[in-house]
Design an enzyme around this catalytic site. Structure first.
Site, PDB file in Angstrom:
ATOM      1  CE  LYS A 285      -3.835  -1.854   2.806  1.00  0.00           C
ATOM      2  NZ  LYS A 285      -4.917  -1.698   1.809  1.00  0.00           N
ATOM      3  CD  GLU A 357      -5.521  -8.127   3.764  1.00  0.00           C
ATOM      4  OE1 GLU A 357      -5.393  -7.661   2.613  1.00  0.00           O
ATOM      5  OE2 GLU A 357      -6.116  -7.514   4.682  1.00  0.00           O
ATOM      6  NE  ARG A 359     -10.819  -9.944  -1.678  1.00  0.00           N
ATOM      7  CZ  ARG A 359     -11.164  -9.073  -2.633  1.00  0.00           C
ATOM      8  NH1 ARG A 359     -11.502  -9.490  -3.830  1.00  0.00           N
ATOM      9  NH2 ARG A 359     -11.162  -7.776  -2.373  1.00  0.00           N
TER      10      ARG A 359
END
Ligand code: BES
Ligand code: MN
Ligand code: ZN
Length: 511
Positions: A285, A357, A359
Site C-alpha cells: 500500500k 488478503e 477474503r
C-alpha cells in the site's frame, strides 16, 4: 495487558428531575419546541431557556447543546443541559443514542461527573432506556491511552437515566433491564474500540488470542486457539499464505456460547477479519494513512466483543465466534502475486493481489465455522476501500443470501445504530473472479470491488444463510462528531449481539 470495563453501569431513577442530585441534568430538546421547554425550565434557570431559543443561540439541532446553571430554590441539579435531537417526528433510538452520547461527551469534557439524563417519553420506555444507556456508555471510550499526563485523562461519568415519576413499577423494571442491556452492548462496543485502537506492535495475532482467552474466561465462554501447526493440519492454505510474510505467526480464535436451554438446533457462526496490520504485502500500500491499517482487525474485535456481550445477554441459541488472525507483510518469504494457494475446503485461488488478503483468511474461517456446526453465518470485515466509495463513512455494506436473512441483519443493524445497506450479489459478478489457472482469482478488478469481494466469500459459505458486513469505512471515524470522537467506532458489535437475540425470526435449519 487487561481490557476491563472502562465505564460504570448506568442506573435508572424516577423523576421529578428537580430532586436529582446531579452535576448536570440533561433534557432532550426538539426543534421548534422552545416554548414548552421554557415553560418547564425557565423558573429554575431565571428565564435562560426562553432567551436561548429567542436569540437562536440554541435551536435543538442534532449535535448541539446549551448549558445554564439551575439556581431556583428546590432545584437540586447544579446545571441544566439541553441537547438537540432534531425534529420530534423523525426521532428514533439512533437519534436518542447520539443525543445521550453528545451530552455525556460534553459533560466529560467539562469534568461534570454525575450526569442525569431525562428520557423524553417519545418512544417505548424500554427502547429509550436502552438507547440512552448505550449513548452514555459509548461516551466512556478514550483513545489517548499512551499519553503520559495522567491528569489529562477524562473522568468516568456516573450516568443516571431518569424515567417519568408516574411510570408504573413494571415499566420502570423493564426500563432497568433495558438499561442494563444497553450498558452491556455499549461497554462491549468500547472493548472492540479499545482493541482496534491498539497499535500493531501491541496487538499481534498472538496477543489478540491471549486477550480473547482472557475475555472468554471472564465471560464464561469456551475458548480454543489454533496455532500454526493446527492450521496447517487443517490445510488452511489461504490463511497460511497470507501469514507467510510476517515474523508474527498466525492464530485462529474460536469462542463458544452454549445456552442453558436452546430454543432450536440453529447455531449462529460469527466470523471476523483479524488482520492485525495490513501493509498490503508484496502488493504494498502507499504509506499515506497506512498506520490506520492497525485497525484491520476491527471485524475480529467486533466478533470477540459481541461474544462477550452474548455471554452476558444469554440468548437461547448457540453461537460460535471464529477470528482468523494474521499480519499481512512483505518479505523474503511472503506470498507473491500470481501464487496459487489451496483452501481448507479444497478450492484453489490465484492470488493476483496480496492486498486482497481479508477474503483469503475469511474463506478458511467460514469453512471452519461450518465444520464447527454453524447453521447461520455472519462475517464482519474491514474488507474493501470500495465500500466507502459506494456508501460513505456511516453505512456498512451488507451482502448475503437468502433475502430474509439479509433483511433481518439489516433491520437489526438499524436498531443497533450501526446502519447497513444491502448491495446485490448477482451471479454475473462471479465472472470477474475467473482465473486462467485456478478455481478463483482473489480480485475482480475495479468495478463493483466490494461486491466481487463478497462474491469471493460466498464461495466458502456452503449455501448456508450468510450475511457479510463490510465495515472498512465505518470501523474508524476519521473526523470527530459531537457523539463520536475521532478513532475506532465499535462498528457491528451491537448488531451481532442483538442478532443473537432474534433466533425466532431466522430461516429454519433444514431437517
Ligand atoms: N484492509 C483493506 C481494506 C480497507 C481499506 C480497510 C481502507 C479500511 C480502509 C483490504 O485488505 C484491502 O486492502 N482491500 C483492497 C482490495 C483490492 C486489492 C481488491 C482495497 O480495498 O483496495
Ligand atoms: Mn489489504
Ligand atoms: Zn486488509
Amino acid at each position: 495487558m487487561r481490557y476491563s470495563e472502562q465505564s460504570l453501569p448506568v442506573g435508572v431513577v424516577p423523576g421529578p428531575v428537580s430532586a436529582l442530585e446531579a452535576d448536570v441534568l440533561v433534557v432532550v430538546a426538539f426543534e421548534g419546541e422552545g416554548a414548552a421547554l421554557a415553560a418547564s425550565f425557565d423558573d429554575a434557570t431565571d428565564g435562560r431557556v426562553a432567551a436561548a431559543f429567542e436569540s437562536r443561540e440554541f435551536t435543538g439541532k442534532p449535535g448541539t447543546s446549551f448549558v445554564t446553571p439551575c439556581a431556583a430554590p428546590g432545584w437540586r441539579p447544579a446545571r441544566l443541559m439541553l441537547v438537540g435531537a432534531g425534529s420530534r417526528s423523525r426521532f428514533d433510538m439512533s437519534q436518542l443514542r447520539r443525543t445521550a452520547a453528545t451530552a455525556a461527551l460534553a459533560s466529560r469534557e467539562r469534568r461534570w461527573r454525575r450526569v442525569s439524563f431525562a428520557l423524553p417519553s417519545v418512544l417505548a420506555l424500554a427502547d429509550e432506556a436502552q438507547a440512552a444507556a448505550e449513548g452514555l456508555t459509548l461516551a466512556a471510550h478514550y483513545s489517548g491511552i499512551y499519553k503520559s499526563d495522567e491528569d489529562a485523562r477524562p473522568i468516568a461519568i456516573e450516568g443516571l437515566i431518569v424515567v417519568p415519576e408516574q411510570a408504573p413499577a413494571d415499566e420502570r423494571a423493564s426500563a432497568e433491564r433495558a438499561a442494563a442491556r444497553g450498558y452491556i452492548l455499549a461497554a462491549c462496543s468500547n472493548l472492540a474500540r479499545a482493541l482496534a485502537n491498539e497499535p500493531a506492535n501491541v496487538i499481534t495475532p498472538r496477543t489478540f488470542a491471549e486477550i480473547a482467552v482472557q475475555v472468554a474466561a471472564e465471560a464464561g465462554l469456551k475458548a480454543d486457539v489454533l496455532d500454526e501447526e493446527r492450521l496447517a493440519g487443517l490445510n488452511m492454505g489461504l490463511l497460511l499464505g497470507v501469514a507467510r510474510g510476517s515474523a508474527e505467526r498466525p492464530r485462529m480464535v474460536v469462542l463458544r456460547y452454549e445456552p442453558a436451554r436452546p430454543a432450536s438446533r440453529a447455531v449462529l457462526g460469527l466470523v471476523g477479519k483479524g488482520v492485525t496490520f495490513d501493509t498490503g504485502g508484496i502488493s504494498i500500500k502507499p504509506s499515506e494513512k497506512m498506520h490506520l491499517m492497525k485497525s484491520d482487525m476491527s471485524g475480529g474485535a467486533a466478533v470477540l466483543a459481541a461474544m462477550k456481550a452474548i455471554a452476558a445477554l444469554k440468548p437461547d441459541v448457540a453461537v460460535v465466534g471464529v477470528v482468523p488472525l494474521v499480519e499481512n507483510m512483505p518479505g523474503g518469504r511472503a506470498m507473491r502475486p500470481g501464487d496459487v494457494v489451496r483452501s481448507a475446503e479444497g478450492k484453489t485461488v490465484e492470488v493476483l493481489d496480496t492486498d486482497a488478503e481479508g477474503r483469503l483468511i475469511l474463506a478458511d474461517a467460514l469453512w471452519y465455522a461450518r465444520q464447527l456446526g454453524a447453521t447461520h453465518l455472519v462475517d464482519v470485515a474491514t474488507l474493501t476501500g470500495a465500500i466507502g466509495i459506494a456508501l460513505g463513512r456511516t453505512t456498512m455494506g451488507l451482502f448475503g443470501t437468502p433475502d430474509p436473512w439479509v433483511a433481518l441483519v439489516g433491520r437489526t443493524a438499524d436498531r443497533a445504530g450501526d446502519r447497513a445497506w444491502a448491495l446485490p450479489l448477482f451471479d454475473d459478478y462471479r465472472e470477474q473472479l475467473r482465473s486462467d489457472i485456478a478455481d478463483l482469482a482473489n480480485i475482480g478488478g475495479r468495478p463493483a470491488g466490494s461486491i466481487t469481494a463478497a462474491k469471493f466469500l460466498q464461495e466458502f459459505t456452503g449455501g448456508l444463510p450468510w450475511a457479510h458486513l463490510d465495515i472498512a469505512w465505518t470501523a474508524w471515524a476519521e473526523e470527530a462528531q459531537p457523539w463520536q470522537p475521532k478513532g475506532p467506532t465499535g462498528a457491528a458489535v451491537r448488531t451481532l449481539a442483538e442478532l443473537a437475540c432474534t433466533s425466532a425470526e431466522w430461516p429454519p435449519v433444514p431437517a
